[in-house]
Design a protein around this motif. Structure first.
Motif, PDB file in Angstrom:
ATOM      1  N   GLY A 130       0.813  -1.215   0.000  1.00 15.25           N
ATOM      2  CA  GLY A 130       0.000   0.000   0.000  1.00 15.25           C
ATOM      3  C   GLY A 130       0.844   1.261   0.000  1.00 15.25           C
ATOM      4  N   GLY A 156      -0.567  -0.590  -4.489  1.00 13.01           N
ATOM      5  CA  GLY A 156      -1.692  -0.842  -3.576  1.00 13.01           C
ATOM      6  C   GLY A 156      -2.503   0.414  -3.316  1.00 13.01           C
ATOM      7  N   ASP A 160      -6.436   1.075  -3.863  1.00 10.92           N
ATOM      8  CA  ASP A 160      -7.308   1.610  -2.818  1.00 10.92           C
ATOM      9  C   ASP A 160      -8.064   2.846  -3.303  1.00 10.92           C
ATOM     10  N   GLY A 173      -7.901  -3.375  -2.815  1.00 13.73           N
ATOM     11  CA  GLY A 173      -7.332  -4.427  -3.666  1.00 13.73           C
ATOM     12  C   GLY A 173      -8.214  -5.649  -3.857  1.00 13.73           C
ATOM     13  N   GLN A 177     -10.240  -6.806  -7.310  1.00  6.09           N
ATOM     14  CA  GLN A 177     -10.012  -8.137  -7.905  1.00  6.09           C
ATOM     15  C   GLN A 177     -11.342  -8.872  -8.104  1.00  6.09           C
ATOM     16  N   GLY A 270       1.180  -6.626   0.101  1.00  8.48           N
ATOM     17  CA  GLY A 270      -0.248  -6.924   0.005  1.00  8.48           C
ATOM     18  C   GLY A 270      -0.739  -7.189  -1.410  1.00  8.48           C
ATOM     19  N   ASN A 274      -2.777 -10.495  -5.303  1.00  8.04           N
ATOM     20  CA  ASN A 274      -3.595 -10.373  -6.518  1.00  8.04           C
ATOM     21  C   ASN A 274      -3.386 -11.570  -7.444  1.00  8.04           C
TER      22      ASN A 274
END
Ligand code: KG4
Ligand code: ZN
Length: 336
Positions: A130, A156, A160, A173, A177, A270, A274
């Motif tokens: 992020g 990230g 967001d 995220g 997805q 993070g 994905n």
């Protein structure tokens, strides 16, 4: 200990791997659509003691068995970092233990290594979280060549912000997805920032990335359709955005792979959760490449990765001075 953002976490690791891990995700930020630094710091103060206790209970170790104390020293929110750093310093000082300040993003590399025996240097590291987006060549643990990074928003962060624009919850995220599944990624002509066929190695833009303009392009297209931001539009915009980010990340990573001849890639952070990114990277690397990605639990912020990095440094005879402090903009260690 890890307290750099909105997860309060403590872990115990040894040479066999994770012995105990406790993570408290702060939900106090949800109403604000992003992390509020002051709230994060206060929540860390409330939760950290309990997290340490839980991690030690799960590990079945008592204080006498602890050999060293590792803590995220940066980068991150300074008030949040201060909580962990001061806790660690007090504990290490009281128990006369070595103290080790860890760089949060280097920790993410160790997070993946905790789960994959073969995720060891040399490798190309793609760290996507992020707050950061870094592409590096790891020659050995603690010896890194920084190849590229984002010039504005982290990957990230872009997920967001786009999620917020599309009316999806924070953190965006996973919601992007999900919304992207079944969406038509080619419905909107979105840019692939800093990706041109004429880029040459040595150009500053060869490995660097930028996601701010892409985010704005999505916002503009959403505004044009505002009258009916119907579910299919959200889904198509999410798919188009995700595909554009993945195109850039995959292409930059493959440039690094081809230039260095190193076909082992380690993902961290993070955004490594994905599935489209993992799928596309695996495809491009093919059977001659190796791709290591963390499980969802270790992809997002956790103390196990910090403890693993600290353990490695301790084994090398390193330790941090008592003057260790929280550093919101700590530079990546060991750059060569
Ligand atoms: O590494 P991390 O837990 O925290 C930082 O160090 O920043 O990464 C959090 C970021 C958030 O921006 C979140 O939206 C993103 O990881 N993220 C994802 C996915 N899961 C989490 N981004 C894309 N796809 C996902 N499935
Ligand atoms: Zn992180």
């Amino acid at each position: 200990m890890e307290t750099s953002c909105d997860e309060t976490s403590a872990a115990v690791v040894d040479e066999t791997g994770i012995r105990g891990l406790a993570i408290a995700s702060q939900d106090a930020h949800a109403a604000f659509g992003g992390v509020v630094p002051e709230i994060a710091a206060r929540e860390h103060i409330r939760a950290l003691d309990a997290m340490v206790r839980h991690a030690m209970q799960e590990a079945g170790v008592d204080h006498e068995e602890v050999a060293g104390v590792g803590v995220t020293a940066g980068p991150g929110l300074v008030g949040a970092l201060l909580v962990g750093v001061n806790w660690a310093k007090a504990y290490a000082f009281a128990r006369k233990l070595p103290l080790l300040g860890v760089h949060h993003m280097e920790g993410h590399l160790f997070g993946t290594a905790l789960e994959h025996e073969a995720a060891r240097p040399p490798f190309i590291g793609l760290l996507v979280s992020g707050g950061h987006t870094l592409l590096l060549e790891a020659r050995a643990w603690g010896r890194y060549r920084l190849l590229g990074q984002t010039r504005d928003d982290a990957a990230g962060e872009a997920f967001d912000k786009v999620a917020r624009r599309l009316g999806l919850p924070y953190p965006g995220g996973p919601h992007i997805q999900r919304a992207a599944e079944g969406g038509a990624a080619d419905r909107f002509p979105l840019p692939r920032p800093m990706l041109r066929g004429r880029d040459r190695p040595g150009d500053p833009s060869y490995y660097d990335m930028s996601f701010s303009g892409l985010k704005t392009a999505v916002a503009r297209m959403a505004a044009e359709c505002e009258a009916d931001l119907a579910a299919d539009l959200v889904s198509d915009l999410a798919a188009g955005f995700q595909e554009a980010v993945v195109d850039v990340l995959v292409e930059k990573t493959l440039r690094a792979v081809e230039r260095t001849g190193c076909r082992r890639v380690v993902l961290g952070g993070g955004v490594a959760r994905n599935s489209r990114l993992r799928q596309r990277l695996a495809e491009r690397l093919g059977s001659s490449g190796e791709l290591y990605a963390p499980s969802p639990r270790l992809a997002t912020d956790n103390a196990a990765m910090i403890a693993a990095a600290a353990r490695h440094r301790l084994a090398n005879g390193e330790r941090s001075p008592w003057s260790l402090n929280a550093d919101a903009a700590l530079v990546f260690p060991g750059l060569v």
